[in-house]
Design a protein around this motif. Structure first.
Motif, PDB file in Angstrom:
ATOM      1  N   GLY A  15      21.427 -76.606  -3.270  1.00 12.98           N
ATOM      2  CA  GLY A  15      20.758 -77.062  -4.486  1.00 12.98           C
ATOM      3  C   GLY A  15      19.448 -77.742  -4.196  1.00 12.98           C
ATOM      4  N   PHE A  18      16.468 -75.517  -3.640  1.00 15.22           N
ATOM      5  CA  PHE A  18      15.841 -74.969  -4.832  1.00 15.22           C
ATOM      6  C   PHE A  18      15.451 -76.061  -5.828  1.00 15.22           C
ATOM      7  N   GLY A  19      15.593 -77.300  -5.419  1.00 19.09           N
ATOM      8  CA  GLY A  19      15.214 -78.413  -6.285  1.00 19.09           C
ATOM      9  C   GLY A  19      16.078 -78.529  -7.521  1.00 19.09           C
ATOM     10  N   GLN A  20      17.343 -78.160  -7.411  1.00 18.00           N
ATOM     11  CA  GLN A  20      18.200 -78.081  -8.585  1.00 18.00           C
ATOM     12  C   GLN A  20      19.273 -79.168  -8.628  1.00 18.00           C
ATOM     13  N   VAL A  21      19.198 -80.170  -7.790  1.00 17.69           N
ATOM     14  CA  VAL A  21      20.201 -81.238  -7.783  1.00 17.69           C
ATOM     15  C   VAL A  21      19.620 -82.495  -8.416  1.00 17.69           C
ATOM     16  N   ARG A  22      20.408 -83.090  -9.303  1.00 18.57           N
ATOM     17  CA  ARG A  22      20.006 -84.342  -9.928  1.00 18.57           C
ATOM     18  C   ARG A  22      21.051 -85.397  -9.578  1.00 18.57           C
ATOM     19  N   ASP A  59      24.515 -83.576  -9.857  1.00 11.32           N
ATOM     20  CA  ASP A  59      24.669 -82.435 -10.756  1.00 11.32           C
ATOM     21  C   ASP A  59      23.882 -81.260 -10.198  1.00 11.32           C
ATOM     22  N   LEU A  60      24.576 -80.191  -9.866  1.00  9.82           N
ATOM     23  CA  LEU A  60      23.960 -78.991  -9.317  1.00  9.82           C
ATOM     24  C   LEU A  60      23.814 -77.952 -10.422  1.00  9.82           C
ATOM     25  N   HIS A  61      22.578 -77.610 -10.755  1.00  9.94           N
ATOM     26  CA  HIS A  61      22.323 -76.663 -11.841  1.00  9.94           C
ATOM     27  C   HIS A  61      22.691 -75.249 -11.408  1.00  9.94           C
ATOM     28  N   TYR A  67      26.508 -76.473 -15.092  1.00 10.81           N
ATOM     29  CA  TYR A  67      26.295 -77.241 -13.878  1.00 10.81           C
ATOM     30  C   TYR A  67      27.612 -77.408 -13.131  1.00 10.81           C
TER      31      TYR A  67
END
Length: 203
Positions: A15, A18-22, A59-61, A67
């Motif tokens: 994640g 790809f810059g998809q983790v919050r 949170d992994l998109h 998610y």
């Protein structure tokens, strides 16, 4: 436990690539109990015990509004005995949830609905006994606990629901249903259950 942790780490690394983790932090009240069943007897659920549930979240998109929510949580569980028996069981777990979440926009924020498995490892467990005749403390994960000895590993199903505000604040409720028998003795079945409320912040 190691395999689950490695799998989650792999998801987070993917994640991040790809810059998809919050990430976030969360904390709140956890109300828990245990249900005990001895062979040949009916099951009995103890009274609730108040504890704390807190930690870091990620949170992994996946796609659109879907998610995977995971993290590393400290979860205080246990129970109070019913009636005049004042025996109290306090348990401390390190818990890793893997929730499949749906987060549609609602107003200026997002509704959060999720469910999935969790695995937990018992860090500490203690029986505090005061039945009028006997007083003392016993380690719940060692032989000194007798028929009440517990296994450290727990797992089950978790459910979460909440709301993420535009300001990145989060409020929600959660529930964990233990599906694993944590009793060490063959003639007993003991399962954890808990629910509570949480507040948090998403970075």
């Amino acid at each position: 436990m190691k395999k689950v942790a490695l799998s989650i780490a792999a998801l987070l690394v993917a994640g991040i690539s790809f810059g998809q983790v919050r990430y976030g932090v969360v904390g709140g009240l956890n109300l828990s109990s245990i249900t005990t069943k001895e062979k040949g007897e009916s099951s009995e659920t103890a009274d609730l015990l108040a504890g704390v549930r807190a930690g870091i979240t990620a949170d992994l998109h996946l796609v659109n509004e879907f998610y995977i929510g995971t993290g590393l949580l400290f979860a205080g569980k246990g129970s109070n005995a019913k009636g005049s028996d004042k025996t109290k069981l306090t348990l401390s777990y390190l818990q890793v949830p893997v929730n499949f979440m749906y987060k549609p926009q609602l107003g200026s924020g997002h509704l959060v609905l999720g469910a999935g498995p969790y695995i937990a490892y018992g860090l500490k467990g203690k029986y505090k006994i005061d039945d009028g005749e006997v007083k003392g403390k016993l380690n719940a994960f060692k032989d000194e606990a007798g028929d009440g000895k517990l296994k450290r590993l727990d797992a089950g199903l978790g459910v979460v629901a909440g709301y993420e505000l535009k300001s990145n604040l989060y409020v929600g409720i959660h529930s964990d249903l233990g599906l694993v028998n944590i009793a060490d003795k063959k003639d007993f079945k003991i399962r954890n259950t808990s629910f509570g409320v949480s507040v948090g912040y998403k970075f």
